[in-house]
Design a protein around this motif. Structure first.
Motif, PDB file in Angstrom:
ATOM      1  N   MET A 442      45.718  22.306  51.937  1.00 43.61           N
ATOM      2  CA  MET A 442      45.862  21.033  51.236  1.00 43.61           C
ATOM      3  C   MET A 442      47.145  20.963  50.409  1.00 43.61           C
ATOM      4  N   TRP A 460      41.176  12.552  57.572  1.00 45.07           N
ATOM      5  CA  TRP A 460      40.112  12.368  56.586  1.00 45.07           C
ATOM      6  C   TRP A 460      40.662  11.836  55.268  1.00 45.07           C
ATOM      7  N   GLY A 461      41.875  12.268  54.905  1.00 43.92           N
ATOM      8  CA  GLY A 461      42.482  11.763  53.682  1.00 43.92           C
ATOM      9  C   GLY A 461      42.728  10.271  53.750  1.00 43.92           C
ATOM     10  N   PHE A 464      39.291   8.517  53.344  1.00 45.93           N
ATOM     11  CA  PHE A 464      38.823   8.503  51.958  1.00 45.93           C
ATOM     12  C   PHE A 464      39.707   7.625  51.081  1.00 45.93           C
ATOM     13  N   TYR A 465      40.977   7.580  51.387  1.00 46.58           N
ATOM     14  CA  TYR A 465      41.878   6.725  50.612  1.00 46.58           C
ATOM     15  C   TYR A 465      41.468   5.258  50.731  1.00 46.58           C
ATOM     16  N   LEU A 500      41.968   9.496  41.919  1.00 46.08           N
ATOM     17  CA  LEU A 500      41.569   9.879  43.278  1.00 46.08           C
ATOM     18  C   LEU A 500      42.578   9.367  44.306  1.00 46.08           C
ATOM     19  N   THR A 504      44.832  11.913  46.595  1.00 43.72           N
ATOM     20  CA  THR A 504      44.697  11.840  48.055  1.00 43.72           C
ATOM     21  C   THR A 504      46.067  11.709  48.711  1.00 43.72           C
ATOM     22  N   ILE A 508      48.132  14.440  51.159  1.00 46.03           N
ATOM     23  CA  ILE A 508      48.707  14.046  52.452  1.00 46.03           C
ATOM     24  C   ILE A 508      50.201  14.359  52.491  1.00 46.03           C
TER      25      ILE A 508
END
Length: 599
Positions: A442, A460-461, A464-465, A500, A504, A508
């Motif tokens: 990460m 996935w980032g 979730f973003y 958050l 995120t 990335i």
């Protein structure tokens, strides 16, 4: 007919299968559009209702003279989305715009949803423009057309217009016929309309400076009528400026039609990015100049919402200027209608070529090299909607499909930028996807090439973003008063989601990027695409519940078409020999067209 039963695993694979061949060498559409044509198409499709209607409406009801700030905010948001479109237009120069982009990066099911949303956007957008044209003309002739239709053909049916608008229906059918006859001919007409439109915009800005009064930007609160705010530069406060920006953003909708013409551009990798950036710059300068002159000539609370400039020139006693502006407005609205209708048959063509829509409506005419039947059907459907619905009913549905498509394109930029799809990429052995390896990757900057773990982190980032964006957008849009009054729970949630979102994007940004060389790429990835997604989702959450309900009905209709037809007829899901034959046929067709001089 290609149809077979499939297992559950194959069904899941069908939903996520991706389009592998994005080469435009086998395109059946004629490559006749230059960079100038694409730029004019982007300007023409956007610079219409926004200049001649939207500026007066927003300044009077939402932002006052601060409408120029609203246009600036909307322009910044549009530039972020435009940069993402420009990269994908250079990467995937195919007809279909965001539909193709999502098909390449995310999968077939989401591609169909985005394509279906784009059809909604262009249908409603075209109907709104032609309805706006009718409203503008009707206002100039003292409502004679509407009174005639109302007196002779009234419709007493709930939820539709009180009378049928056959003027809008006829204009739409004529324009759809013009588009069906060929991209070269329609682009020539569009270029003429756009040049007249820009000339009139310059005339308004230059002539208006002779009558401007800067004091109209600082009117005291005791001199404004009731329900007209507090006077001054921003009479409705910061919230009015933001809401005005949300409305002004719709004035920039339409530039994405440039990307839909990828298969008809002579040099799409270069011309599409240039056309997107230049058209957005020209559009913003026009909006900024027009709104400045408009609010300085006449106080914001005296503006006319339907035809502001003819009203302004009547007030200052310039009848000749009124007719000049009226001619420019008509050209601008005609150009906007042409630009709004242009992408619709291209989306239908792209989806039908992939087997996700009925093949007959995407069939290319051998003489005109356009999806002839699809263009006429789309024009007829658009004309019927404009005929039986009011402008306000059409306008509320126009934005949600556009904003979802913009968000998807920005997400695709994130996913593709961190996924090495170069055929020359040297494959290395991927480490096992353990929890320890994922956590260590990460914040690992030492990795040079993307691997399975880094690509999964980005995917996935991005997901979730988008979820976090919805969280903060719901709070800011639905609990605006709680946030502005400083309530602890609301401020805490905003700060939490903001942290958050930042973390995120930071994770990335630590991942290795693709080695693919592009003729144009979005700068500051992932930050610019991330900001674009946040703004788009926030504007979506500003829409009312009725819009979301109608949008849900449209999606259900699309799902019935996809699961009833598209899932089984998808070209990506057919056996390899059928794909091979299709490519061979396309290659043969391309060679024949090259021999005939139609490329």
């Amino acid at each position: 007919m290609y149809f077979h039963c499939m297992s559950w695993s194959k069904f899941r694979q069908s939903l996520t299968r991706k389009k592998l061949s994005t080469s435009s060498d086998d395109s059946k559409l004629a490559r006749v559009l230059s960079t100038l044509d694409l730029t004019a198409l982007g300007i023409g499709s956007t610079l219409g209702v926004g200049v001649y209607v939207l500026a007066g409406q927003v300044s009077k009801n939402l932002a006052g003279p601060a409408v120029i700030i609203s246009f600036l905010i909307a322009a910044i948001a549009s530039v972020f989305a435009g940069l993402c479109y420009a990269e994908f237009g250079a990467r995937v120069p195919k007809a279909g715009s965001a539909y193709i982009y999502s098909y390449v990066t995310i999968g077939e099911f989401m591609a169909f949803v985005i394509g279906w949303n784009l059809i909604l956007e262009y249908v409603i957008g075209s109907a709104s423009v032609v309805k706006g044209l009718f409203t503008y003309l009707d206002a100039l002739i003292d409502n004679r057309m509407s009174n005639f239709f109302q007196d002779n053909m009234p419709m007493d049916v709930p939820s539709i217009a009180p009378y049928p608008d056959f003027f809008s229906l006829g204009v739409t059918l004529l324009f759809s016929l013009a588009l069906a006859l060929g991209a070269r001919e329609s682009s020539l007409v569009n270029n003429i309309f756009t040049m007249v439109n820009l000339s009139v915009v310059l005339f308004v800005i230059i002539s208006g400076f002779w009558k401007v009064d800067p004091s109209n930007w600082s009117i005291p609160s005791d001199k404004v009528p009731e329900d007209a705010g507090q006077g001054g530069f921003a009479p409705y406060g910061i919230s009015g400026v933001i809401r005005g920006a949300a409305t002004c953003f719709y004035g920039f909708i339409g530039f994405d039609c440039i990307a839909t013409a990828g298969e008809e551009a002579k040099t799409p990798q270069k011309s599409i990015p240039i056309a997107v950036v230049v058209s957005l710059l020209i559009i913003f300068l026009a909006y900024f100049g027009i709104s400045t002159v408009l609010t300085m000539i006449l106080p914001y609370y005296m503006q006319d919402e339907n035809a502001p400039f003819p009203y302004v020139y009547d007030e200052i006693g310039w009848p000749v200027a009124k007719y000049i502006v009226t001619a420019g407005a008509l050209c601008g609205l005609f150009s906007s209608l042409l630009g709004a209708m242009f992408p619709l048959p291209r989306i239908i063509y792209a989806m039908s070529s992939d087997g996700l829509m009925f093949e007959a409506i995407g069939r290319v005419h051998p003489r005109f090299h356009t999806p002839f039947l699809g263009t006429l059907l789309a024009g007829t459907f658009t004309g019927v909607l404009a005929c039986i619905f009011e402008l306000s009913q059409l306008f509320t549905m126009m934005s949600i499909g556009t904003l979802s498509a913009y968000s998807m394109v920005a997400a695709c930029v994130l996913i593709l930028r961190y996924k090495d799809i170069s055929p020359d990429n040297i494959k290395t052995e991927d480490p096992p996807s353990t929890c320890k390896n994922v956590i260590s990757q990460m914040f690992n900057r030492s990795l040079k090439n993307p691997n399975t773990i880094s690509k999964s982190i980005v995917t996935w980032g991005a997901a979730f973003y988008c979820i976090f964006c919805f969280g903060i957008a719901v709070i800011l849009s639905q609990f605006e008063d709680n946030v502005s009054s400083g309530e602890i729970w609301a401020i805490t949630l905003v700060v939490l989601f903001a942290v958050l979102l930042f973390m995120t994007l930071l994770i990335i940004s630590f991942q290795p990027t693709s080695s693919v060389k592009l003729s144009f790429s979005v700068p500051l990835v992932p930050w610019i695409p991330g900001i674009s997604i946040l703004i788009n989702i926030y504007l979506m959450c500003m829409l009312d519940g009725d819009t979301w309900w109608r949008f849900g009905v449209w999606i259900v209709i699309g799902l019935v078409i996809y699961f009833g037809y598209g899932l089984w007829h998808s070209k990506e899901g057919r056996p390899k020999e059928i794909n091979t034959n299709r490519l061979q046929n396309g290659s043969t067709t391309s060679k024949k067209r090259e021999q005939n001089g139609s490329i």
